[in-house]
Design a protein around this motif. Sequence first.
Motif, PDB file in Angstrom:
ATOM      1  N   ALA A 105       0.763  -1.198   0.188  1.00 31.76           N
ATOM      2  CA  ALA A 105      -0.087   0.121   0.337  1.00 31.76           C
ATOM      3  C   ALA A 105       0.657   0.923  -0.210  1.00 31.76           C
ATOM      4  O   ALA A 105       0.415   2.646  -0.632  1.00 31.76           O
TER       5      ALA A 105
ATOM      6  N   ASP B 180       1.329  -8.442  -3.704  1.00 31.59           N
ATOM      7  CA  ASP B 180       0.103  -8.985  -4.306  1.00 31.59           C
ATOM      8  C   ASP B 180      -0.039  -8.857  -5.496  1.00 31.59           C
ATOM      9  O   ASP B 180      -0.414  -7.737  -6.225  1.00 31.59           O
TER      10      ASP B 180
ATOM     11  N   VAL C 280      -3.144  -9.369  -7.117  1.00 25.81           N
ATOM     12  CA  VAL C 280      -4.234  -8.701  -7.988  1.00 25.81           C
ATOM     13  C   VAL C 280      -3.923  -7.233  -8.135  1.00 25.81           C
ATOM     14  O   VAL C 280      -4.387  -6.515  -8.706  1.00 25.81           O
ATOM     15  N   LEU C 281      -2.892  -7.088  -6.887  1.00 23.66           N
ATOM     16  CA  LEU C 281      -2.779  -5.304  -6.623  1.00 23.66           C
ATOM     17  C   LEU C 281      -1.666  -5.116  -7.638  1.00 23.66           C
ATOM     18  O   LEU C 281      -2.027  -4.100  -8.368  1.00 23.66           O
TER      19      LEU C 281
ATOM     20  N   MET D  64      -4.319  -4.590 -11.003  1.00 26.52           N
ATOM     21  CA  MET D  64      -5.068  -3.718 -11.094  1.00 26.52           C
ATOM     22  C   MET D  64      -4.018  -2.223 -11.534  1.00 26.52           C
ATOM     23  O   MET D  64      -4.214  -1.587 -12.283  1.00 26.52           O
ATOM     24  N   TYR D  65      -3.025  -1.639 -10.715  1.00 25.85           N
ATOM     25  CA  TYR D  65      -1.889  -1.125 -11.127  1.00 25.85           C
ATOM     26  C   TYR D  65      -1.618  -1.050 -12.680  1.00 25.85           C
ATOM     27  O   TYR D  65      -1.128   0.504 -12.306  1.00 25.85           O
TER      28      TYR D  65
END
Lengths: 142, 181
Positions: free
Chosen positions: B126, B150, B152-153, B156-157
């Motif tokens: 984060a 992660d 998933v992150l 997304m990014y």
Amino acid sequence: MYFLIVGAGRVGTAIARMLLDSDHEIAIIDSDEARCRAIEEELGGVVVPGEGTEAAILGRAGANRADVFIATTRRDDDNLVACQLAKHRFGAARVVALVNVPEHVELFNRLGIDVSVNTTAILVDSIQEDLASLMIEEVKGF
Amino acid sequence: MSGNRIPGAELQSLTQPRTLRRQLGPDLQNRRDSKPSYPTAGAGPRPVVVVGCGRTGAAIATAMSETGSTVKILDVSVAAFDLLHTGLIEDGQIVPIIGDGTLESDLRKASAQDADILIAVSGKDAANAMSAQIAHHILGVPRVICRLSDPVLEEMYKGLDLTTVSPTGLVSDLILSAAIG
């Protein structure tokens, strides 16, 4: 409406109570066991224990059907990531973040996240800083 | 794959600073040569900012300082800078700065607004995502690279236009090839 809240601290809990009083459906995500237990005792089965920055937890909490997603932790980075996941991965209709450091408001707005500044925290931090300097002065006085 | 390869040897070569230098050196050189013609305060390439002085941050800072750039490295804990070679700090090639990479004010302390490249490799996804986005959207840093464990992150990014590196997939692939290959 369905509100999904991350963070069962003072702000998150206050929002939860208010929403329940207005007959909305809510869920709260928090990673602290003790806080989760306290919420469950007070408000019933609305708690999803876990980190609001993990997609698995957000999925479990039904982030995809949230009308409003609200991130209320004391860390702006966690609030930011949680909101971005809710928005981009889960398609939450509206995302709102508590912003603890006022200079971050611009970033959140640019990224399409509505914000509310945690003025209480700012005030408390400011007082604590003043107290700390006062104590240093006193110690120096010895 | 050769039969007498030592398991894990590929992993080693991936972390050799020399490899990194070969890959990045010429690129930074070109960037230096083709700088736009606005006045700059001092001579030399614009600084690199690394957020997070863990093992990865320290290794990256060291490798990049060896390409001739000045590297400013940010960490909240002064003990983290023990990972850096004191010689490089004394020569001024690496400048350790105590600060929180998720605060725009601390990134400015590290002159991130003048940096050519910002690398966010703290231990927390984060925090890295936030540092990278402040650097990209607010400070206008031309190149921003962000580590995200992660997957998933990372996905997304990537979709939000950040350059991301996820160690998880890379490490699994390397271990699998050592185990199976």
